[in-house]
Motif scaffolding. Structure first.
Motif, PDB file in Angstrom:
ATOM      1  N   UNK A 134     -47.074  60.613  13.354  1.00 49.36           N
ATOM      2  CA  UNK A 134     -46.559  59.596  14.279  1.00 49.36           C
ATOM      3  C   UNK A 134     -46.524  58.222  13.627  1.00 49.36           C
ATOM      4  N   UNK A 135     -45.575  57.412  14.059  1.00 55.59           N
ATOM      5  CA  UNK A 135     -45.490  56.016  13.623  1.00 55.59           C
ATOM      6  C   UNK A 135     -45.984  55.063  14.709  1.00 55.59           C
ATOM      7  N   UNK A 136     -45.896  55.501  15.963  1.00 53.75           N
ATOM      8  CA  UNK A 136     -46.455  54.778  17.098  1.00 53.75           C
ATOM      9  C   UNK A 136     -47.200  55.793  17.943  1.00 53.75           C
ATOM     10  N   UNK A 137     -48.458  55.481  18.268  1.00 56.52           N
ATOM     11  CA  UNK A 137     -49.276  56.375  19.080  1.00 56.52           C
ATOM     12  C   UNK A 137     -49.724  55.617  20.327  1.00 56.52           C
ATOM     13  N   UNK A 138     -49.381  56.165  21.487  1.00 56.67           N
ATOM     14  CA  UNK A 138     -49.813  55.593  22.762  1.00 56.67           C
ATOM     15  C   UNK A 138     -50.922  56.469  23.327  1.00 56.67           C
ATOM     16  N   UNK A 139     -52.140  55.941  23.310  1.00 55.11           N
ATOM     17  CA  UNK A 139     -53.289  56.632  23.900  1.00 55.11           C
ATOM     18  C   UNK A 139     -53.347  56.216  25.358  1.00 55.11           C
ATOM     19  N   UNK A 152     -37.953  51.027  18.968  1.00 55.70           N
ATOM     20  CA  UNK A 152     -37.583  50.963  17.554  1.00 55.70           C
ATOM     21  C   UNK A 152     -38.448  51.819  16.639  1.00 55.70           C
ATOM     22  N   UNK A 153     -39.388  52.584  17.181  1.00 54.61           N
ATOM     23  CA  UNK A 153     -40.322  53.322  16.329  1.00 54.61           C
ATOM     24  C   UNK A 153     -40.217  54.816  16.578  1.00 54.61           C
ATOM     25  N   UNK A 154     -39.801  55.537  15.564  1.00 57.61           N
ATOM     26  CA  UNK A 154     -39.730  56.994  15.616  1.00 57.61           C
ATOM     27  C   UNK A 154     -40.559  57.557  14.457  1.00 57.61           C
ATOM     28  N   UNK A 155     -41.323  58.595  14.700  1.00 63.74           N
ATOM     29  CA  UNK A 155     -41.569  59.193  16.008  1.00 63.74           C
ATOM     30  C   UNK A 155     -42.723  58.493  16.747  1.00 63.74           C
ATOM     31  N   UNK A 156     -42.645  58.517  18.065  1.00 66.56           N
ATOM     32  CA  UNK A 156     -43.726  58.038  18.926  1.00 66.56           C
ATOM     33  C   UNK A 156     -44.394  59.235  19.578  1.00 66.56           C
ATOM     34  N   UNK A 157     -45.715  59.279  19.464  1.00 68.60           N
ATOM     35  CA  UNK A 157     -46.501  60.339  20.099  1.00 68.60           C
ATOM     36  C   UNK A 157     -47.375  59.754  21.198  1.00 68.60           C
ATOM     37  N   UNK A 158     -47.398  60.404  22.354  1.00 70.21           N
ATOM     38  CA  UNK A 158     -48.184  59.944  23.512  1.00 70.21           C
ATOM     39  C   UNK A 158     -49.302  60.948  23.770  1.00 70.21           C
ATOM     40  N   UNK A 159     -50.527  60.455  23.773  1.00 72.85           N
ATOM     41  CA  UNK A 159     -51.671  61.288  24.136  1.00 72.85           C
ATOM     42  C   UNK A 159     -52.114  60.915  25.540  1.00 72.85           C
ATOM     43  N   UNK A 160     -52.072  61.871  26.460  1.00 73.34           N
ATOM     44  CA  UNK A 160     -52.417  61.593  27.858  1.00 73.34           C
ATOM     45  C   UNK A 160     -53.201  62.797  28.385  1.00 73.34           C
ATOM     46  N   UNK A 178     -52.666  56.100  11.174  1.00 73.15           N
ATOM     47  CA  UNK A 178     -52.940  54.668  11.171  1.00 73.15           C
ATOM     48  C   UNK A 178     -53.053  54.145   9.735  1.00 73.15           C
ATOM     49  N   UNK A 179     -53.685  54.921   8.874  1.00 66.75           N
ATOM     50  CA  UNK A 179     -53.812  54.515   7.469  1.00 66.75           C
ATOM     51  C   UNK A 179     -52.453  54.440   6.785  1.00 66.75           C
ATOM     52  N   UNK A 180     -51.497  55.224   7.291  1.00 69.58           N
ATOM     53  CA  UNK A 180     -50.139  55.212   6.731  1.00 69.58           C
ATOM     54  C   UNK A 180     -49.272  54.134   7.370  1.00 69.58           C
ATOM     55  N   UNK A 181     -49.857  53.368   8.295  1.00 67.25           N
ATOM     56  CA  UNK A 181     -49.112  52.273   8.897  1.00 67.25           C
ATOM     57  C   UNK A 181     -48.737  52.462  10.353  1.00 67.25           C
ATOM     58  N   UNK A 182     -49.141  53.566  10.959  1.00 67.42           N
ATOM     59  CA  UNK A 182     -48.834  53.778  12.375  1.00 67.42           C
ATOM     60  C   UNK A 182     -49.558  52.738  13.229  1.00 67.42           C
TER      61      UNK A 182
END
Length: 700
Positions: A166-171, A286-294, A191-195
């Motif tokens: 993921x490049x954007x992670x929504x917790x 603008x951020x792909x891929x975005x992963x949502x953890x819910x 996150x270490x890769x810039x997410x």
């Protein structure tokens, strides 16, 4: 020295693979399986001491019969034959007078095993033969599961391991560092890769502290925030039109709904600054891929199903479902599909029977419907501590005409109300099949040591009850191994016996590449199935009580998981009790100042349903108007004999009859000063292990 593969059975998405070392018949070490890709050698702070828990002095080791008043916790030891004979006589009498539906098998999430626990509906063949009421497991995740399913056909979303991509992670309303920490290593890798990692939570949790950004919306306003973010996506023209056209239905109607929720309006609904809503919406666009953890906690309110439905719709607009690391992850349940029918044996049911919602326990016990509940068999559950509307649950369990059997490992608050108590094995002592609802692996749990005392496995207990009732259905007497082999098939059983675990999905799995399991075969922004159920066919926002003004009870109370307890499990383990401390509420400085409170004060948290006492921690880790506590404290170990569920409501969520634990308004008043003489001492709050903490036994 011998090592046995096993697995954690507890109510956690991680379902860890573990290895038990046994020397001379004694389990001497428990460790996470280093070869397992998800567990990766690590267990959690709760389970690391599991072997000590198995050996604890307050373990229930023998069948017992009540000798005192209900609720007093006084019992005498009896034999298994005496116990099962009495249970058989009572169940026969109830069935003969009121019908089988007067029996309620009340099962919880104390074990998620497919043989001994909830995933396999352990004991279901017996209940089907007796025609008992069907137990609806609704306290945990049903609203979110249904909501997500209206969008994608299933709540089984993205493979959590792909959060590394993921490049954007929504917790979103989840705290994995407390409740399922293994997924966070994949997020840290990203996150270490810039997410960019965002925690969306009314509480600044352990996980939020590790995120790049923390947003604290009002409890229950999640669907409104999701609509506001999508409004920004549409403003920027960033929706994936090709993906929408090819893979979805109903987008035009959904678009109209989204456009009703401007960031300005959403700011009013969520209590968040408009500029922060816009900024996150732009990042999502603008951020792909975005992963949502819910996960489960964020759907325990009046609009919980709608919220999950909305979160599963977001990747349909942005096209993220098509990428590794994109989509939403609520659960992986439903992807592992063993032979459920052969284990449940619903074909043994002679005629349709009623279903009873576990969240409505007090209503069902007190309202005396036709037929009334006259026998309650509780296993892998502690409703006295975990169910909402605690006062009325106690009233129901106090009924003298209610015959209550509890299968348990420890003297919980529910045990105190039992007529018969039966000792249950723990995970190192029995055979089971386990997975996890946060990964894609199945495990075989091999029994490593003999059961302590006279403890029996869940299935062995029900075999003994069936025998005492003179029931002749062969399925009731299948051995634990026979049930496991029926579930898995001989080939997979043998493989798991040797290696312990197996992945059942491809690596870097991306769901829905061959379509969605919906009626249309596509992601449904417009759901005819929802409309048929009397729901809005389009995803939307259902306000919760927690967002509604209430002059008498102006504070929204949420009580997620403790870092040290798992529901009420481990809440009698001395080292974890000491780490957890007593009941505590965290309160924003402005709310504390208004009530003249400081950290360390003892307060009464109350509403019309009841009250509990807690210590105050004043901190800006909660937003103004919200107080946070944790669930899980045993009533017998806390001042006042009540926990947070004294204030929670026995009321249904919007979908599936789910619980509304986080849809709760209260007020707070001081009962003790940090420097006052009426401040309770720590040692008075907790019953120690051993004689004081154990069930009281009367010599025969």
């Amino acid at each position: 020295m011998t090592e046995f593969f096993g697995a954690c059975p507890l109510d956690c998405p991680d379902g860890c693979s573990w290895v038990v070392t046994v020397e001379d018949g004694v389990a001497t070490r428990l460790r996470g399986n280093r070869d397992h890709p998800y567990t990766a050698g690590a267990l959690c702070a709760k389970v690391n001491g599991y072997l000590d828990h198995v050996r604890a002095e307050d373990r229930i080791l023998y069948p017992m019969r009540r000798v005192g008043a209900k609720g007093a916790g006084k019992f005498e030891r009896i034999s298994w034959d005496e116990a099962t004979a009495e249970i058989a006589a009572k169940l026969h009498a109830v069935k003969d007078e009121f019908g089988g539906e007067a029996i309620w098998p009340f099962q919880g999430t104390g074990s998620l095993g497919y043989v001994q626990g909830l995933e396999g509906r352990a004991g279901q063949p017996l209940w089907n033969v007796l025609g008992a009421s069907v137990h609806e497991m609704t306290a945990c995740s049903v609203a979110g599961k249904l909501g997500a399913s209206y969008t994608t056909g299933t709540a089984a979303g993205m493979d959590p391991e792909t959060f590394a991509d993921s490049k954007l992670i929504l917790l979103w309303g989840t705290n994995p560092l407390t409740s399922g920490h293994h997924v966070f290593k994949f997020m840290r890798e990203a996150q270490k890769r810039g997410a960019y990692v965002v925690s969306i939570d009314p509480i600044k949790t352990r996980t939020a502290e590790r995120a790049d950004e923390w947003l604290a919306p009002l409890p229950g306003s999640d669907a409104a925030l999701a609509l506001g973010l999508l409004h920004v996506v549409l403003e920027l023209g960033a929706e994936d039109r090709e993906y929408i056209a090819r893979n979805t239905v109903g987008f035009d109607e959904f678009k109209e709904r989204i456009l009703q929720f401007s960031p300005q309006r959403v700011a009013e609904l969520t209590g968040l600054p408009e500029e922060r809503i816009r900024a996150l919406g732009e990042r999502l666009a603008t951020t792909r891929p975005t992963g949502i953890r819910c996960t489960q906690g964020m759907q325990r309110h009046a609009g919980g199903g709608a919220a999950l439905r909305m979160l599963y719709a977001i990747p349909g607009v942005t096209g993220d479902w098509q990428y590794p690391g994109g989509g939403a992850s609520y659960s992986t349940s439903g992807r592992f599909t063993p032979n459920f029918e052969g284990v449940y044996r619903d074909d043994l049911l002679q005629q349709p029977v009623r279903s009873l919602n576990m969240v409505r326990l007090a209503d069902e016990l007190l309202n005396q419907d036709d037929p009334p509940i006259r026998a309650l068999v509780v296993y892998q559950a502690n409703p006295m501590g975990s169910n909402p509307d605690q006062r009325r649950v106690r009233e129901g369990l106090m009924r003298e005409d209610l015959f209550t059997v509890v299968l348990e490992q420890f003297p919980t608050d529910t045990v105190d109300y039992a007529d018969i108590v039966l000792p249950a094995t723990m995970q190192t002592e029995h055979l089971d099949v386990n997975d996890g609802y946060g990964h894609s692996y199945v495990h075989l749990n091999r029994p490593a040591v003999a059961p302590r005392g006279e403890a029996k496995s869940t299935l062995e207990t029900f075999r003994r009850i069936a025998r005492a009732m003179d029931l002749d259905e062969p399925a009731l007497y299948a051995s634990d191994e026979e049930v496991a082999r029926t579930l898995l098939g001989d080939e997979l059983f043998e493989e798991l016996w040797e290696v312990g675990w197996k992945r059942y999905l491809p690596e870097r799995y991306v769901p829905f590449t061959d379509g969605f399991p919906t009626p249309s075969g596509k992601l449904e922004f417009y759901s005819e199935k929802a409309a048929e159920a009397g729901l809005d066919p389009i995803p939307g926002y259902t306000p919760s009580q927690a967002t509604a003004p209430d002059e008498q009870h102006p504070l929204a109370l949420i009580a997620p998981a403790s870092h040290w307890f798992l529901n009420t499990i481990f809440a009698n383990k001395p080292d974890l009790m000491a780490k957890a401390g007593g009941p505590r509420i965290t309160m924003h400085p402005d709310d504390a100042r208004e009530r003249g409170l400081t950290s360390g004060d003892t307060v009464r948290v109350f509403n019309a349903r009841g009250a509990f006492e807690a210590e105050v921690l004043v901190a800006d880790s909660v937003r103004q108007g919200v107080i946070a506590s944790t669930k899980g404290h045993w009533l017998k170990h806390v001042r006042g004999g009540a926990n947070v569920n004294a204030t929670t409501d026995e009321r249904d969520s919007d979908m599936g009859g789910g619980a509304v634990y986080h849809d709760n308004r209260v007020e707070v008043e001081r009962v003790g000063s940090v420097n006052g003489d009426d401040q309770p001492r720590d040692q008075a709050r907790f019953a120690p292990r051993g004689r004081a903490g154990a069930v009281q036994l009367r010599a025969r």
